[in-house]
Write a protein that holds these residues in place. Structure first.
Motif, PDB file in Angstrom:
ATOM      1  N   VAL A   1      21.404  57.999   7.781  1.00 13.03           N
ATOM      2  CA  VAL A   1      20.256  58.824   8.165  1.00 13.03           C
ATOM      3  C   VAL A   1      19.111  57.941   8.646  1.00 13.03           C
ATOM      4  N   LEU A   2      18.839  56.848   7.941  1.00 11.01           N
ATOM      5  CA  LEU A   2      17.778  55.935   8.356  1.00 11.01           C
ATOM      6  C   LEU A   2      18.068  55.361   9.735  1.00 11.01           C
ATOM      7  N   ALA A   3      19.309  54.948   9.972  1.00 17.68           N
ATOM      8  CA  ALA A   3      19.665  54.391  11.278  1.00 17.68           C
ATOM      9  C   ALA A   3      19.505  55.440  12.380  1.00 17.68           C
ATOM     10  N   HIS A   4      19.925  56.662  12.116  1.00 18.83           N
ATOM     11  CA  HIS A   4      19.783  57.726  13.116  1.00 18.83           C
ATOM     12  C   HIS A   4      18.306  58.030  13.381  1.00 18.83           C
TER      13      HIS A   4
ATOM     14  N   ALA B   1       1.922  59.185  13.782  1.00 16.17           N
ATOM     15  CA  ALA B   1       2.714  57.958  13.708  1.00 16.17           C
ATOM     16  C   ALA B   1       2.689  57.378  12.297  1.00 16.17           C
ATOM     17  N   ALA B   2       1.528  57.443  11.646  1.00 13.58           N
ATOM     18  CA  ALA B   2       1.423  56.911  10.286  1.00 13.58           C
ATOM     19  C   ALA B   2       2.336  57.679   9.331  1.00 13.58           C
ATOM     20  N   GLY B   3       2.359  59.007   9.475  1.00 11.58           N
ATOM     21  CA  GLY B   3       3.241  59.800   8.623  1.00 11.58           C
ATOM     22  C   GLY B   3       4.707  59.459   8.822  1.00 11.58           C
ATOM     23  N   LEU B   4       5.106  59.254  10.080  1.00 11.08           N
ATOM     24  CA  LEU B   4       6.490  58.902  10.362  1.00 11.08           C
ATOM     25  C   LEU B   4       6.846  57.536   9.768  1.00 11.08           C
ATOM     26  N   LEU B   5       5.955  56.566   9.896  1.00 15.38           N
ATOM     27  CA  LEU B   5       6.237  55.230   9.377  1.00 15.38           C
ATOM     28  C   LEU B   5       6.276  55.216   7.850  1.00 15.38           C
ATOM     29  N   GLU B   6       5.417  55.986   7.214  1.00 17.62           N
ATOM     30  CA  GLU B   6       5.457  56.067   5.747  1.00 17.62           C
ATOM     31  C   GLU B   6       6.775  56.688   5.277  1.00 17.62           C
ATOM     32  N   SER B   7       7.252  57.707   6.002  1.00 19.27           N
ATOM     33  CA  SER B   7       8.539  58.311   5.662  1.00 19.27           C
ATOM     34  C   SER B   7       9.671  57.313   5.848  1.00 19.27           C
ATOM     35  N   MET B   8       9.596  56.514   6.915  1.00 20.91           N
ATOM     36  CA  MET B   8      10.615  55.490   7.135  1.00 20.91           C
ATOM     37  C   MET B   8      10.581  54.433   6.036  1.00 20.91           C
ATOM     38  N   ALA B   9       9.374  54.101   5.574  1.00 18.43           N
ATOM     39  CA  ALA B   9       9.258  53.117   4.488  1.00 18.43           C
ATOM     40  C   ALA B   9       9.972  53.623   3.234  1.00 18.43           C
TER      41      ALA B   9
ATOM     42  N   ASN C   1      12.526  55.669   3.234  1.00 12.25           N
ATOM     43  CA  ASN C   1      13.962  55.573   3.515  1.00 12.25           C
ATOM     44  C   ASN C   1      14.464  54.148   3.348  1.00 12.25           C
ATOM     45  N   VAL C   2      13.689  53.180   3.827  1.00 16.56           N
ATOM     46  CA  VAL C   2      14.091  51.774   3.701  1.00 16.56           C
ATOM     47  C   VAL C   2      14.152  51.373   2.230  1.00 16.56           C
ATOM     48  N   ALA C   3      13.179  51.818   1.442  1.00 21.01           N
ATOM     49  CA  ALA C   3      13.182  51.513   0.007  1.00 21.01           C
ATOM     50  C   ALA C   3      14.415  52.101  -0.679  1.00 21.01           C
ATOM     51  N   SER C   4      14.806  53.316  -0.278  1.00 22.03           N
ATOM     52  CA  SER C   4      16.009  53.940  -0.851  1.00 22.03           C
ATOM     53  C   SER C   4      17.257  53.135  -0.516  1.00 22.03           C
TER      54      SER C   4
ATOM     55  N   MET D   1       3.007  49.332   4.687  1.00 23.74           N
ATOM     56  CA  MET D   1       4.019  49.914   3.793  1.00 23.74           C
ATOM     57  C   MET D   1       5.428  49.658   4.326  1.00 23.74           C
ATOM     58  N   LEU D   2       5.635  49.945   5.606  1.00 24.25           N
ATOM     59  CA  LEU D   2       6.956  49.748   6.201  1.00 24.25           C
ATOM     60  C   LEU D   2       7.326  48.265   6.192  1.00 24.25           C
ATOM     61  N   PHE D   3       6.352  47.407   6.494  1.00 26.63           N
ATOM     62  CA  PHE D   3       6.625  45.972   6.507  1.00 26.63           C
ATOM     63  C   PHE D   3       7.033  45.491   5.114  1.00 26.63           C
ATOM     64  N   ALA D   4       6.330  45.986   4.077  1.00 25.15           N
ATOM     65  CA  ALA D   4       6.665  45.590   2.708  1.00 25.15           C
ATOM     66  C   ALA D   4       8.054  46.081   2.312  1.00 25.15           C
ATOM     67  N   ALA D   5       8.393  47.322   2.714  1.00 27.60           N
ATOM     68  CA  ALA D   5       9.725  47.858   2.406  1.00 27.60           C
ATOM     69  C   ALA D   5      10.807  47.036   3.104  1.00 27.60           C
ATOM     70  N   LEU D   6      10.534  46.625   4.333  1.00 29.99           N
ATOM     71  CA  LEU D   6      11.502  45.811   5.072  1.00 29.99           C
ATOM     72  C   LEU D   6      11.632  44.420   4.457  1.00 29.99           C
ATOM     73  N   ASP D   7      10.529  43.872   3.969  1.00 27.56           N
ATOM     74  CA  ASP D   7      10.613  42.578   3.280  1.00 27.56           C
ATOM     75  C   ASP D   7      11.481  42.680   2.026  1.00 27.56           C
ATOM     76  N   ASP D   8      11.344  43.799   1.289  1.00 28.36           N
ATOM     77  CA  ASP D   8      12.190  44.006   0.109  1.00 28.36           C
ATOM     78  C   ASP D   8      13.657  44.090   0.508  1.00 28.36           C
ATOM     79  N   LEU D   9      13.938  44.814   1.600  1.00 24.53           N
ATOM     80  CA  LEU D   9      15.314  44.915   2.076  1.00 24.53           C
ATOM     81  C   LEU D   9      15.851  43.546   2.472  1.00 24.53           C
ATOM     82  N   ALA D  10      15.033  42.768   3.156  1.00 26.49           N
ATOM     83  CA  ALA D  10      15.466  41.423   3.548  1.00 26.49           C
ATOM     84  C   ALA D  10      15.746  40.556   2.321  1.00 26.49           C
ATOM     85  N   ASN D  11      14.936  40.694   1.280  1.00 31.57           N
ATOM     86  CA  ASN D  11      15.161  39.927   0.050  1.00 31.57           C
ATOM     87  C   ASN D  11      16.476  40.318  -0.617  1.00 31.57           C
ATOM     88  N   VAL D  12      16.801  41.617  -0.576  1.00 29.52           N
ATOM     89  CA  VAL D  12      18.085  42.058  -1.122  1.00 29.52           C
ATOM     90  C   VAL D  12      19.238  41.464  -0.314  1.00 29.52           C
ATOM     91  N   LEU D  13      19.138  41.514   0.993  1.00 31.83           N
ATOM     92  CA  LEU D  13      20.187  40.965   1.848  1.00 31.83           C
ATOM     93  C   LEU D  13      20.308  39.455   1.673  1.00 31.83           C
TER      94      LEU D  13
END
Length: 296
Positions: free
Chosen positions: A163-166, A188-196, A198-201, A252-264
C-alpha cells in the motif's frame, strides 16, 4: 541407562528445545527471529538470487514452507531420539505388528504422536513414556496452530508495504515533475504526515516479521525498494518549504525514513552512510530499477 542411551536422550532434548526456541523467537518475541528460520530464509533468498540473477517472487513462500518443515523435522527427530532407547520394551504392540528397535520405528512412533493420528498399534506402557507422548501430541497441535498464525500474520504486513509503495507511485504520477509545489501546502502536509505513519508501520513490520523482507514483488508499482527513494525526495523538498506545516510534515517523513534506513542497515545488512545510500542499496539488492521521474 548407558552412555549411548543418555547421549540419544540429550540430543533429542536439545533438538526439541531448539525447535521450541525458534518458534518462540519467530512468533512470540516482538523483534526477534529464530536462528533456524533466519538461516533458511536468508539461504533460500541468496540461492534464488544466485541462480536467477535476482530473487524470485516464489523464494520467500518456499523458504517459509522450508522453515515449517524444519520445525516439524526437529520435533519429529527429537522425540524419536527420546523414544529410541526404550524400544521395544517400553511399548506394547498389537499382535500383527512385529516389534522393532531401530530409528525408523522410533521416528514412526514420533510422527504418529506429533500428528495426533493415534493409530493405536504401538502404545507406550511406561508411565513416563505415556506422559511424554501426550505432551508431544499437545506440542504437535501447538506447532500446527503456530504455523497457521505465522502465515496469517505475514500477509497483512506485506499488504501494508505494498500500500505504501502504491501510494508513493500514485503521488508521483499525480504530482508530476513539480512534486510538492503543485499542491496546496496544508494538503501536502497532510499527505506527507500520512506517509510518515505508513513508513513507520513498515519499519515495525520489518522488525516484527523478519521474513517479510524476503518477499519479492512481481509488479514494480507495489515494490517499496523501487519507490522509497521518491519518499526521501519528497521529505527533502518539504523541509525546504517556507510553510511551517509542510516543513514539520517533511521532518516527520524524514525521521520515519531514517528509522526505516536504520532497520535496513542494522537488521538486514544494507550499507550506506546516509539514508539515501541505504535505500539505493536496498533497491539494488531487490533488483528493481527505479522508474523515471515525471518530466525528466
Amino acid at each position: 541407562m548407558d552412555f549411548e542411551d543418555a547421549l540419544l536422550t540429550a540430543t533429542g532434548a536439545a533438538l526439541i528445545l531448539l525447535m521450541v526456541a525458534d518458534v518462540f523467537l519467530t512468533l512470540l518475541y516482538p523483534h526477534g527471529s529464530g536462528p533456524v528460520g533466519r538461516t533458511i530464509m536468508r539461504g533460500v533468498w541468496l540461492l534464488s538470487r544466485k541462480l536467477r540473477g535476482g530473487a524470485s517472487s516464489g523464494a520467500a513462500p518456499i523458504a517459509m514452507a522450508a522453515v515449517i518443515a524444519a520445525w516439524a523435522a526437529l520435533a519429529a527427530v527429537g522425540w524419536a531420539l527420546l523414544y529410541l532407547p526404550h524400544l521395544p520394551d517400553g511399548f506394547s504392540y498389537s499382535p500383527d505388528v512385529r516389534p522393532q528397535a531401530d530409528f525408523l520405528e522410533a521416528l514412526y512412533v514420533s510422527l504418529v504422536a506429533l500428528s495426533t493420528a493415534g493409530f493405536g498399534e504401538i502404545v507406550a506402557t511406561h508411565p513416563l513414556l505415556r506422559l511424554v507422548m501426550a505432551f508431544q501430541a499437545v506440542a504437535g497441535f501447538g506447532l500446527l496452530t503456530a504455523t497457521v498464525s505465522w502465515i496469517l500474520q505475514t500477509y497483512p504486513a506485506l499488504s501494508r508495504r505494498r500500500v505504501l509503495a502504491h501510494r508513493l507511485n500514485l503521488f508521483r504520477e499525480a504530482a508530476g515533475a513539480s512534486c510538492i509545489a503543485s499542491l496546496e501546502p496544508r494538503h501536502a502536509a497532510g499527505l506527507l504526515e500520512s506517509m510518515a505513519e505508513n513508513v513507520a508501520s513498515v519499519s515495525i513490520d520489518l522488525l516484527s516479521f523478519h521474513e517479510t523482507y524476503y518477499f519479492q514483488e512481481r509488479e514494480q508499482r507495489g515494490s517499496l525498494p523501487a519507490t522509497v527513494a521518491y519518499a526521501h525526495r519528497l521529505a527533502s523538498e518539504a523541509q525546504d518549504s517556507e510553510n511551517p506545516e509542510l516543513r514539520f510534515a517533511g521532518r516527520m517523513l524524514f525521521a520515519a525514513l531514517d528509522d526505516l534506513a536504520n532497520v535496513l542497515r542494522g537488521k538486514f545488512g544494507h550499507v550506506g552512510e546516509s539514508s539515501s545510500d541505504v535505500f539505493d542499496h536496498y533497491e539494488l539488492h531487490h533488483r528493481h530499477r527505479r522508474p523515471p521521474e515525471p518530466g525528466r
